[in-house]
Structures are given as C-alpha cells and as structure tokens.
Design a protein around this motif. Sequence first.
Motif, PDB file in Angstrom:
ATOM      1  N   GLY A   1       0.665  -1.081  -0.051  1.00 40.81           N
ATOM      2  CA  GLY A   1      -0.210   0.062  -0.009  1.00 40.81           C
ATOM      3  C   GLY A   1       0.708   1.188  -0.122  1.00 40.81           C
ATOM      4  N   ASP A   2       2.118   1.259   0.316  1.00 42.77           N
ATOM      5  CA  ASP A   2       2.848   2.442   0.507  1.00 42.77           C
ATOM      6  C   ASP A   2       4.143   2.326  -0.007  1.00 42.77           C
ATOM      7  N   ALA A   3       4.280   2.047  -1.331  1.00 41.81           N
ATOM      8  CA  ALA A   3       5.476   1.705  -1.951  1.00 41.81           C
ATOM      9  C   ALA A   3       6.247   3.191  -2.201  1.00 41.81           C
ATOM     10  N   ALA A   4       5.872   4.130  -2.235  1.00 42.12           N
ATOM     11  CA  ALA A   4       6.226   5.248  -2.085  1.00 42.12           C
ATOM     12  C   ALA A   4       7.174   5.720  -1.075  1.00 42.12           C
TER      13      ALA A   4
ATOM     14  N   ASP B   1      10.222   3.632  -1.656  1.00 42.98           N
ATOM     15  CA  ASP B   1      11.091   4.265  -2.630  1.00 42.98           C
ATOM     16  C   ASP B   1      11.921   5.517  -1.936  1.00 42.98           C
ATOM     17  N   ASN B   2      11.141   6.177  -1.078  1.00 38.53           N
ATOM     18  CA  ASN B   2      12.014   7.518  -0.380  1.00 38.53           C
ATOM     19  C   ASN B   2      12.951   6.773   0.457  1.00 38.53           C
ATOM     20  N   TRP B   3      12.624   5.706   1.057  1.00 39.23           N
ATOM     21  CA  TRP B   3      13.721   5.063   2.080  1.00 39.23           C
ATOM     22  C   TRP B   3      15.187   4.849   1.177  1.00 39.23           C
ATOM     23  N   ALA B   4      14.855   4.189  -0.109  1.00 35.31           N
ATOM     24  CA  ALA B   4      16.074   3.775  -0.670  1.00 35.31           C
ATOM     25  C   ALA B   4      16.669   5.073  -1.138  1.00 35.31           C
TER      26      ALA B   4
ATOM     27  N   ALA C   1      15.140  -1.689  -7.669  1.00 35.44           N
ATOM     28  CA  ALA C   1      14.012  -2.353  -7.247  1.00 35.44           C
ATOM     29  C   ALA C   1      12.748  -1.664  -6.669  1.00 35.44           C
ATOM     30  N   SER C   2      13.227  -0.580  -6.078  1.00 32.94           N
ATOM     31  CA  SER C   2      12.232   0.109  -5.268  1.00 32.94           C
ATOM     32  C   SER C   2      11.273   0.909  -6.320  1.00 32.94           C
ATOM     33  N   ARG C   3      11.823   1.390  -7.206  1.00 32.48           N
ATOM     34  CA  ARG C   3      11.325   2.149  -8.489  1.00 32.48           C
ATOM     35  C   ARG C   3      10.349   1.193  -9.150  1.00 32.48           C
ATOM     36  N   ASN C   4      11.031  -0.111  -9.577  1.00 26.12           N
ATOM     37  CA  ASN C   4      10.125  -0.948 -10.233  1.00 26.12           C
ATOM     38  C   ASN C   4       8.948  -1.422  -9.342  1.00 26.12           C
ATOM     39  N   TRP C   5       9.173  -1.494  -7.927  1.00 20.88           N
ATOM     40  CA  TRP C   5       8.045  -1.999  -7.111  1.00 20.88           C
ATOM     41  C   TRP C   5       7.067  -0.660  -7.015  1.00 20.88           C
ATOM     42  N   LEU C   6       7.474   0.345  -7.073  1.00 18.97           N
ATOM     43  CA  LEU C   6       6.770   1.514  -6.851  1.00 18.97           C
ATOM     44  C   LEU C   6       5.557   1.511  -8.255  1.00 18.97           C
ATOM     45  N   ASP C   7       6.336   1.291  -9.463  1.00 18.25           N
ATOM     46  CA  ASP C   7       5.734   1.399 -10.800  1.00 18.25           C
ATOM     47  C   ASP C   7       4.581   0.379 -11.051  1.00 18.25           C
TER      48      ASP C   7
ATOM     49  N   LEU D   1      -2.478   0.007  -6.536  1.00 17.45           N
ATOM     50  CA  LEU D   1      -2.494  -0.594  -4.874  1.00 17.45           C
ATOM     51  C   LEU D   1      -2.052   0.842  -4.146  1.00 17.45           C
ATOM     52  N   ALA D   2      -1.338   1.530  -4.708  1.00 16.91           N
ATOM     53  CA  ALA D   2      -0.834   3.139  -3.920  1.00 16.91           C
ATOM     54  C   ALA D   2      -2.137   4.003  -3.963  1.00 16.91           C
TER      55      ALA D   2
END
Length: 127
Positions: free
Chosen positions: A69-72, A75-78, A93-99, A106-107
Amino acid sequence: MKKDFSAFAGLPLETSPQTQVARLSPATTRQSAKDEFSSPVDVPGDGLPSALRWTSTVIVTAALVLALGDAAAIDNWAQNLPDSPVKGPVIVASRNWLDLTKELHLARPAETVRTEYDRIKAARFSE
C-alpha cells in the motif's frame, strides 16, 4: 522498645530452602495460573497460539500491507540510503515496485490520504 509478635505465634514458618523453591517454581506458578484461568470449554492444547507465532504473524501482515500500500515510502527510504555498492540495485528495485503498485492501483489509498493531508495542511483559515 520491644515488639510484640505474639499474634504470629501459631503460624507455620516456611524457612527451608526446599519449601521456598517449591513454592516459587515456574511449574507450580504455571499450574496455579492454569487453574485460576481455566476455560469451561474443552480447548485442544493450551487454547492460545504461542507468543512467537502471534508476533511474527502481526509483523508479516503489517510488512505486507505497508509494502503493497505504500511503495512510495519504500522508494523514499531507498533514495535516502547512504552511498554503498547496493544502493543502486535497491533504488532500481524500489522504483520497479513503485511502478508496479501504481499500475495495479495499490498505491491509490496512500496517495489519497497523502493528498488530503497536504490539502488540509495548506488550508488557511480566515481570522
């Protein structure tokens, strides 16, 4: 001044180490707790999941909800990781997950909450 202990004269004294150990042993304490809080319904086993199983279930569930629910936030953490050889792959990986989460919508709940929060924070009240 002399103290009067005559009221305690008939009480048994439990001073032997064996009596103290038996009285305070974990097995005795567990048994008395089971007797005190026993269920009137027959429950298989002890009736309660182990603390480790319950805690790990809660942690895994929370991690999955946050990851989905909060992939952003991931990404911010990464983006804020200190420079290291693994930072680049983690960011990819975090950008791909966010996309992916945005593509699957889901976001949306997290984005809605964040947008409303920013709108309320920016509101100015007339004086």
